[in-house]
Design an enzyme around this catalytic site. Structure first.
Site, short mmCIF file in Angstrom:
data_model
loop_
_atom_site.label_atom_id
_atom_site.label_comp_id
_atom_site.label_asym_id
_atom_site.label_seq_id
_atom_site.Cartn_x
_atom_site.Cartn_y
_atom_site.Cartn_z
N CYS A 190 46.92 9.48 -1.06
CA CYS A 190 47.90 8.44 -0.73
C CYS A 190 49.19 8.66 -1.50
O CYS A 190 50.27 8.34 -1.03
CB CYS A 190 47.34 7.06 -1.09
SG CYS A 190 46.05 6.54 0.02
N CYS A 338 34.95 17.93 22.78
CA CYS A 338 33.73 17.48 23.45
C CYS A 338 34.16 16.61 24.63
O CYS A 338 35.18 16.91 25.26
CB CYS A 338 32.80 16.75 22.47
SG CYS A 338 33.51 15.24 21.80
#
Ligand SMILES: [Zn+2]
Length: 380
Positions: A190, A338
């Site tokens: 972060c 996928c």
């Protein structure tokens, strides 16, 4: 029934709205009240986790964090404020939790969560919530919880995306998904990637909900949610124990919390941070039609492949990937797809953990490809 095994009138009034939920009632509220939960990290995720758990009536909370409140924390670490700048985060957090649940007993662990105290610390709690932001503590928490047979709720956030997972003893662990601790410099934090406080709020609130679900016995298997706050999407991955896991498998090699295992490696990192975890179908199309195209791996099942396929893709169904790693070149760019992007994300993360730095998931899978790139590819 002893008075301690009943709720007081005050508690009944306080928690009336959540006790109406299916699966809670007085028995569920008592389970929450009597649970002992250890929160690792009182930062961006620990803030909503702590506040919502205390507000839900969990009355025995531990907070482990060695840091002090700094001004750059305040935009996301909403458990702290200007009045607690410079104070230990444990003390600042305990003040806020005491306001929201005056009956709570808050144990402070300002020494933090370390290899030499981890096992003893978790033995005092029923469940551990990992709200830390560094790999060393994350892997230590994962290992300590498996070795100590404690459920672990994990969360992490990066930019606008996050993960929330619950790992139940014997049902798959963090290392089943990410077997090896990456080098700290290979993944942005972060501090250098930036983060919105509200994103921490979303992920942390989701973690708190997961803790409550586990404590109420509403989880029967480990699972991981991948959440994209900007896109407004989330995926749930059901996890099971990996028989080759270095930690929870019968023949696993990790049997203690040796401090050397949790030291950040000083090796130069592969260029993982330069290679995104996920890319759009438009970007995938641009790369595949450019010079030096990446390898495209389709991890769907053969019957799905028979329905439709992207011509250049190589079929390696997800459950065969671990056994077919040798077929996948290690230092070339790889895209994985996928049907909708869920299974391929799992494979992407698996491949990265196995030392394939340049792997990215194709967001939305072949469905998005059909909609946005090539309508000739049938949808199903
Ligand atoms: Zn495992």
């Amino acid at each position: 029934m002893s008075p301690k095994s009943r709720l007081s009138d005050h508690e009944r009034a306080l928690f009336a709205r959540q006790m109406r939920l299916p699966g809670v009632g007085e028995a569920g509220q008592l389970r929450l009240r009597d649970a002992k939960v250890l929160i690792l990290g009182a930062g961006g995720l620990g803030s909503p986790v702590g506040l919502y758990l205390a507000a839900a009536g969990i009355s025995q909370l531990g907070i482990a964090d060695p840091d002090k409140v700094e001004i750059s924390n305040l935009h996301r670490q909403i458990i702290h404020g200007f009045d607690t700048l410079g104070m230990p985060k444990t003390v600042s957090a305990a003040e806020a939790l005491g306001e929201i649940n005056p009956g709570a007993r808050i144990a402070l662990h300002p020494e933090g969560f370390k290899p030499d105290n981890a096992a003893e610390l978790i033995s005092r709690y029923d469940l551990v919530v990992d709200c830390t932001d560094n790999f060393a503590t994350r892997y230590l928490a994962a290992d300590a919880c498996v070795l100590g047979r404690r459920p672990l709720v994990h969360g992490s956030v990066l930019r606008q995306e996050g993960q929330v997972a619950s790992f139940l003893p014997g049902c798959g662990c963090y290392r089943c998904v990410y077997p090896v601790m990456p080098d700290a410099s290979s993944v942005p934090t972060c501090a250098d990637a930036g983060v919105f406080g509200a994103t921490c709020g979303v992920i942390g609130s989701w973690m708190a909900a997961e803790v409550i679900a586990v404590l109420l016995g509403q989880r029967t298997q480990s699972r991981m949610q991948v959440i994209d706050v900007e896109a407004g999407t989330s995926k749930v991955l059901r996890l099971s124990a990996d028989p080759s896991c270095p930690l929870c498998a019968h023949a696993g090699s990790i049997r203690d919390l040796d401090a050397a295992r949790y030291q950040a490696s000083s090796c130069p990192a592969p260029s993982m941070s330069e290679y995104p975890l996920e890319i759009t179908v438009e970007e995938a199309c641009r790369l595949l039609t450019g010079v030096n195209p990446p390898i495209l791996i389709d991890v769907r099942e053969p019957d799905e492949h028979a329905v439709c396929r992207i011509a250049v893709a190589r079929l390696i169904p997800m459950n065969t990937v671990p056994a077919r790693l040798a077929e996948i070149p290690q230092n070339v760019p790889i895209l994985v797809h996928c049907h909708h992007g869920g299974r391929s994300m799992k494979v992407t993360q698996f491949l990265r953990s196995k030392g394939f730095p340049q792997v990215a998931n194709v967001k939305g899978g072949i469905e998005a490809w059909s909609v946005k790139i090539d309508p000739q590819v049938p949808r199903y």
